[in-house]
Enzyme design. Structure first.
Site, PDB file in Angstrom:
ATOM      1  N   GLU E  33      -2.568   1.909   6.714  1.00 19.18           N
ATOM      2  CA  GLU E  33      -3.241   0.622   6.487  1.00 19.18           C
ATOM      3  C   GLU E  33      -3.163  -0.217   7.757  1.00 19.18           C
ATOM      4  O   GLU E  33      -2.124  -0.274   8.401  1.00 19.18           O
ATOM      5  CB  GLU E  33      -2.499  -0.107   5.353  1.00 19.18           C
ATOM      6  CG  GLU E  33      -3.165  -1.385   4.891  1.00 19.18           C
ATOM      7  CD  GLU E  33      -2.295  -2.141   3.872  1.00 19.18           C
ATOM      8  OE1 GLU E  33      -1.047  -1.971   3.888  1.00 19.18           O
ATOM      9  OE2 GLU E  33      -2.851  -2.888   3.063  1.00 19.18           O
ATOM     10  N   HIS E  35      -2.449  -3.037  10.154  1.00 21.19           N
ATOM     11  CA  HIS E  35      -1.419  -4.085  10.184  1.00 21.19           C
ATOM     12  C   HIS E  35      -1.599  -4.922  11.440  1.00 21.19           C
ATOM     13  O   HIS E  35      -0.622  -5.249  12.116  1.00 21.19           O
ATOM     14  CB  HIS E  35      -0.022  -3.460  10.174  1.00 21.19           C
ATOM     15  CG  HIS E  35       0.477  -3.079   8.824  1.00 21.19           C
ATOM     16  ND1 HIS E  35       0.018  -1.966   8.148  1.00 21.19           N
ATOM     17  CD2 HIS E  35       1.381  -3.657   7.974  1.00 21.19           C
ATOM     18  CE1 HIS E  35       0.640  -1.878   6.968  1.00 21.19           C
ATOM     19  NE2 HIS E  35       1.458  -2.882   6.835  1.00 21.19           N
ATOM     20  N   ASP E  44       3.895   0.976   6.774  1.00 26.04           N
ATOM     21  CA  ASP E  44       4.476   1.035   5.426  1.00 26.04           C
ATOM     22  C   ASP E  44       5.236   2.334   5.178  1.00 26.04           C
ATOM     23  O   ASP E  44       6.228   2.359   4.440  1.00 26.04           O
ATOM     24  CB  ASP E  44       3.370   0.892   4.364  1.00 26.04           C
ATOM     25  CG  ASP E  44       2.760  -0.506   4.363  1.00 26.04           C
ATOM     26  OD1 ASP E  44       3.289  -1.412   5.040  1.00 26.04           O
ATOM     27  OD2 ASP E  44       1.732  -0.694   3.684  1.00 26.04           O
ATOM     28  N   HIS E 119       4.372  -0.251   0.063  1.00 28.06           N
ATOM     29  CA  HIS E 119       2.985  -0.757   0.137  1.00 28.06           C
ATOM     30  C   HIS E 119       2.692  -1.405  -1.213  1.00 28.06           C
ATOM     31  O   HIS E 119       2.620  -0.718  -2.238  1.00 28.06           O
ATOM     32  CB  HIS E 119       2.049   0.419   0.421  1.00 28.06           C
ATOM     33  CG  HIS E 119       0.590   0.112   0.358  1.00 28.06           C
ATOM     34  ND1 HIS E 119      -0.020  -0.781   1.198  1.00 28.06           N
ATOM     35  CD2 HIS E 119      -0.386   0.593  -0.453  1.00 28.06           C
ATOM     36  CE1 HIS E 119      -1.329  -0.826   0.907  1.00 28.06           C
ATOM     37  NE2 HIS E 119      -1.560  -0.009  -0.092  1.00 28.06           N
ATOM     38  N   GLU E 121       0.329  -2.450  -3.061  1.00 28.94           N
ATOM     39  CA  GLU E 121      -0.723  -2.026  -3.976  1.00 28.94           C
ATOM     40  C   GLU E 121      -0.387  -0.726  -4.728  1.00 28.94           C
ATOM     41  O   GLU E 121      -1.035  -0.397  -5.720  1.00 28.94           O
ATOM     42  CB  GLU E 121      -2.047  -1.858  -3.206  1.00 28.94           C
ATOM     43  CG  GLU E 121      -2.646  -3.165  -2.709  1.00 28.94           C
ATOM     44  CD  GLU E 121      -2.129  -3.618  -1.356  1.00 28.94           C
ATOM     45  OE1 GLU E 121      -1.026  -3.183  -0.943  1.00 28.94           O
ATOM     46  OE2 GLU E 121      -2.825  -4.410  -0.701  1.00 28.94           O
ATOM     47  N   HIS E 175       1.818  -9.661   4.799  1.00 26.18           N
ATOM     48  CA  HIS E 175       1.251  -8.443   5.386  1.00 26.18           C
ATOM     49  C   HIS E 175       1.097  -8.578   6.903  1.00 26.18           C
ATOM     50  O   HIS E 175       0.328  -9.407   7.379  1.00 26.18           O
ATOM     51  CB  HIS E 175      -0.105  -8.143   4.753  1.00 26.18           C
ATOM     52  CG  HIS E 175      -0.727  -6.899   5.289  1.00 26.18           C
ATOM     53  ND1 HIS E 175      -0.296  -5.643   4.971  1.00 26.18           N
ATOM     54  CD2 HIS E 175      -1.737  -6.724   6.170  1.00 26.18           C
ATOM     55  CE1 HIS E 175      -1.010  -4.750   5.606  1.00 26.18           C
ATOM     56  NE2 HIS E 175      -1.895  -5.374   6.341  1.00 26.18           N
ATOM     57  N   GLU E 180       7.648  -7.510   8.267  1.00 29.55           N
ATOM     58  CA  GLU E 180       7.317  -6.149   8.697  1.00 29.55           C
ATOM     59  C   GLU E 180       7.467  -5.979  10.209  1.00 29.55           C
ATOM     60  O   GLU E 180       7.943  -4.951  10.692  1.00 29.55           O
ATOM     61  CB  GLU E 180       5.890  -5.782   8.258  1.00 29.55           C
ATOM     62  CG  GLU E 180       5.769  -5.641   6.741  1.00 29.55           C
ATOM     63  CD  GLU E 180       4.413  -5.120   6.290  1.00 29.55           C
ATOM     64  OE1 GLU E 180       4.364  -4.384   5.304  1.00 29.55           O
ATOM     65  OE2 GLU E 180       3.389  -5.464   6.939  1.00 29.55           O
TER      66      GLU E 180
END
Lengths: 271, 271, 271, 271, 271, 271
Positions: E33, E35, E44, E119, E121, E175, E180
């Protein structure tokens, strides 16, 4: 608050008590489908629910929350799924719903499940869902029995004759016609626009299906026969006779099964 | 080597030529299902194929290789799927087969597909498969039309009367009975054990389905009515009349559609 | 009516008797796939069925009705699925068919099932279907064993040499070539247009697959190598040698398994 | 931070820039599968990734994050899926992964996707996933091309001879043998327990599959042939030769396709 | 070669030994994904793997090979799945992966499986997969227990306050932000382009989802809040605190379960 | 008969007229789930429907027939799916329902669909269904926009404070607590057994999920916090404030979208 047979209105504790006493669960299955300018889109849901409620009262059962959306309308039985308003699920989804509900009621400890269908096109898909569930339950050693029916199969010829006086057009074109409209006039008159009934000749439909459908084969009313002869009294008669036939036949079947399993202790399965 | 309408016997070059000339494809759909001690397990396949072949000859069409395995036998129409010999697919598989075959014939450039059903329980699942395929084809801008039928819907009342002389037990219990046995005696006498017909009363089946099935409701023959009155001559009559009705009705429908699309150039789609 | 090993021609009572005696069931799996201008679309079905029939006769088994439609033709083994005539199923459908047939035969009481494949592209999908079914059966405590094979894996090098005399192009390009054409000339000469064989060089195919396929990589015949050297005598030799190898290897395997389970009482499962 | 071809290490902005320049995406596909006592469970992932990285460097491409879990190990190619450690997905899941990744890369604007397989059993399922995706993309009017390959198909006979000196046991039993062990000794020596290699005779496997598998047919090492002759130098040779063959063949194919579509403007699709 | 908790680096023999001693398996689940311009696409995956590794070391467990691709990025938690670079699977595929891995580890004899999610989702889809698997295992009589968690649920308020000093924007917009980025600076500084951080205001996202997404709602960085305040020391603190909380909570839970089943003999299931 | 915003009560002709004027369709999604001894099993359906009705009245929209059955209850948000009475669907079925309804409304000519969720566990599965549908619609060139929300996300902090006076236990344990009970007391007092409320401490739930669930973690009431402080007036306040917030936020969003597409002519799609 008064007693009810409707699962949706029951709290979980009362529901469990009823299941513990061996109550069968009756699942009304309908559709959101156009029924002409005079009947609401949920006609099939309401009629399945009304029949289920009477049956539940007669057999000491519970009416499950209804399955509201059903399989696609077909042109020869419901006008076709090209019409706006008709809102349908694919076959695999209807199958999955019937399968999962059967498994869920079995998990609760229910030993008899009845699917009471109010939308012609649902039947075979409900059958497959229930077949998959009961086969799985047998393999897991659980004795759960399911019954499937469409309520109009319990309308007898004498009643037909009494209502139609020789002009019965056949079940195949009864969509939005005298039967459904009369029942709705009796049960939910506030939802019927009797003045908007379109008195058109019954649809002339071929002995085959064609896809994509030919829209011109469905009358502009969306109904396959005229509801002009519908009446509240015919609806009352239909409801009484059909409910009685259901109570007799299905009630006897449920009692038979109950005797067989009377020594087993019903109750929630630990899985 | 003589000419044939059977796709399975055609080479690809000849097949493409026929499709290029606008030939419709007729798909016979049967089942592997017990039909008592006197009929072979493939009875439904053979009858659907025989009807398809005659229709293809009448409409200048092609008979696709048959769909051999079908949906589960139900107790009220085929004795039930608990019987050994009966070998069935789940609903989702039958749906997938009908959907994919329709899309494959469309890819070949075929513009008219007919599913000719010989096993009662298949119908709604074939319908769903064809519905999914034709909806997708419309969205992709391809004009492909499908027809679905069960051949017994083309047996007329006069023929029934001529054969049964007032003793017609109803289509619902015709499994392994006079109709199928007579047709087989006419078409494939070498596969019929007439001497093994069990002359039992017609099954008494309820107005509902129950699952798991109660095996005792199916006669020990596996047939729902007796085939004792079957004859080769009745089979010939049934085949002739039904074929003629199919040729008339479906032939007219195919010609109608053909005129509409006559200006389009049929041919294999590049995808 | 004579005895037969073909399930499709058997009545249910005879079938049950054979299963009760422990007969294994052999399922021929083919495809409807173009095989050039000289072979019919059902070539793979017919060859799988012929091999299955001989094996059944040797091992006292039953040949199930064939799986007629198979997985998509791939360019490196069958010319590609872009060609008209080739009519294929998706992987999930082939998997479901193999899984369900295995479960259905197990329900009948069959303890040994053999899938005999005649179309290269089917193999892995049949494997998955059988793997899912046998895993489920083990979990349910049923001892059912399945064997999967493609018949050409039983053609030995000596036979290859005898037929091709050093010019064997490799199995990868044998589609519509000498092997299949010779077998068809021996088994079904009336379905072969020998005069239409196109004598083209073998296809030059890369070591990778590309999708969408490049149509120009497939010879215009649709065959991956020339069938010009095919003959009825080569077909007879291939059939005899391969049948013998199958009978030896698979027969021994089936007997081994049978001894292990000889004390169990075969018979239809109540589910 | 240095430049990389590994998508997993790239940030999204750099990735988009590379895709905008027309970079093909190479997807390494492996498995978590036992490879005896001397090789790690991710052997197939690491080898597919190493081959992909070299190919990406040669063709100015991007290596996608690897597909780590693959299809079930089969006894004739990987020892069987009954062995602990081997951790596999069902066919439908592998198909879905290949289909979805192809569609996702197409959404990014990628026009060429290569699936580079390192686990024999994956191939046909990857093929189906890519077939479904590319068919859908063609129908949506997007020109995306996919290539599928297994890296060992690019090991040439001369290299085999140079390494095995006439004792090549065949690809079918190369699981955990000289090829994989040599490559791992060259690429990831810290993950190889050379001292634990079990020098057993190659497995004798039948010409058919049987399910459930017979555990006794797989050598106790889990390897189908001995890795005793493996060496780092053989691994280097294999890597060099195979990488070169891949670069030549696949590089040429990618350039060919690129020329054809050079006038189109690559870039992310708005969907 | 040193000892490792990473299943991917273990050989099958060592893995079986660890499973035989009762080791739980921890499955890191990530995503590919975007970032932002400063973090790699596999962020992730790496964070879930790092947390899993520490937990495994603390509880004597095994880290499974990671699930690399995850569910679609949503605009309110990951910027949205319309962005190039983000490469996602459908829900049914994520569900199937979680279900199958749980069943595979159970087959190996593992009795405790932990899915450690990195992650947002993914969570509900992992839940469904694990629910299906554990329900099936209970029905088959196997005592396997699964735990699911997202690692940020173990970051406590004190740590948040220590790092953000009152400016914590909320988990919903974390995010590509401080958390992170700090963790990545500590764990994988070579993969972070700190100089490319875009210091933009946090995204203003509505209390609902809209589809198709409105691209303009996602900041051009792709990050939902700024990572400008990220630091290696904050990353170290986060890792230490979170790892400790995971070890305490999950470690206790695993020990509790272990006591309950201590009398059972762990080991590979014969199925 | 008075005017209604409920699709289920509308006839098809009136529904089409409303759709033709651009009315958005709002789909209430609930569940059949235990809510303790004092609330009916359909609580989530009724609350979603009440919120939907008010929103429809404010935005000139239509309330679709409700989705009655929802995704499995999870222990941390609804007590767990092991409890009898709770009757749930699998994830794939919920996804299919949301996907299909979106496509069906699009077929009717609806351009804006709102899914208004009343059962926490449904959200991500509704999202996936809507994502699949809107992606497909974009690919087919149809401009249909969907909104998803859970109604409690529109309860503001001030209202929480006004009702709970500092004792708000958190949304995670609000199942069967003050919020739902107050709303039901206001909307459907005849379905509430206020005297049966069990005044137990709020559940102490871990930061992870465990499967199979530990039944002892759910309070014996089935509620995650006490409803003792619930009142009709709090329910009225909650309904008013939340309805107003929904009308403001979603109303504005719908108008924005409407302006954008005002030039397009809404109407039923021919497919």
């Amino acid at each position: 608050m008064t007693s009810t047979v409707l699962m949706e209105e029951l709290d979980a504790f009362t529901y469990r008590e009823m299941v513990g006493r061996g109550a069968p669960v009756i699942v009304p299955v309908g559709a959101i489908e156009q029924h002409g300018p005079h009947l609401p889109l949920q006609t099939d849901v309401l009629l399945a629910k009304a029949m289920s409620r009477r049956l539940a009262e007669d057999v000491d059962g519970i009416v499950a929350a209804p399955v509201v959306y059903g399989y696609k309308s077909q042109q020869r039985s419901g006008g076709g799924n090209h019409l706006a308003g008709t809102t349908s699920l694919d076959a695999t989804t209807v199958i999955a719903i019937a399968r999962t509900l059967t498994l869920e009621f079995a998990r609760h400890g229910v030993r008899q499940v009845v699917f009471l269908n109010g939308h012609f096109e649902n039947y075979q898909f409900l059958y497959e869902g229930v077949e998959l569930a009961t086969t799985e339950l047998v393999q897991r050693g659980l004795k759960v029995s399911a019954i499937l029916l469409s309520y109009w199969d319990f309308v007898d010829d004498a009643t037909i004759e009494e209502i139609y006086r020789g002009s019965f057009p056949g079940w195949d074109v009864e969509h939005g016609g005298v039967l459904e409209t009369s029942l709705m006039l009796h049960l939910h008159p506030e939802l019927v626009h009797a003045e908007r009934v379109m008195d058109l000749p019954a649809a002339q439909l071929p002995r085959f299906d064609r896809l994509p459908a030919r829209p011109e084969l469905t009358p502009v009313s969306g109904c396959l026969s005229s509801a002009a002869a519908a009446s509240e009294s015919a609806g009352r008669l239909l409801l009484e006779r059909t409910s009685a036939a259901l109570a007799d036949t299905i009630g006897a079947e449920l009692r038979t099964q109950h005797m067989v399993t009377a020594h087993a202790t019903p109750g929630p399965n630990t899985l």
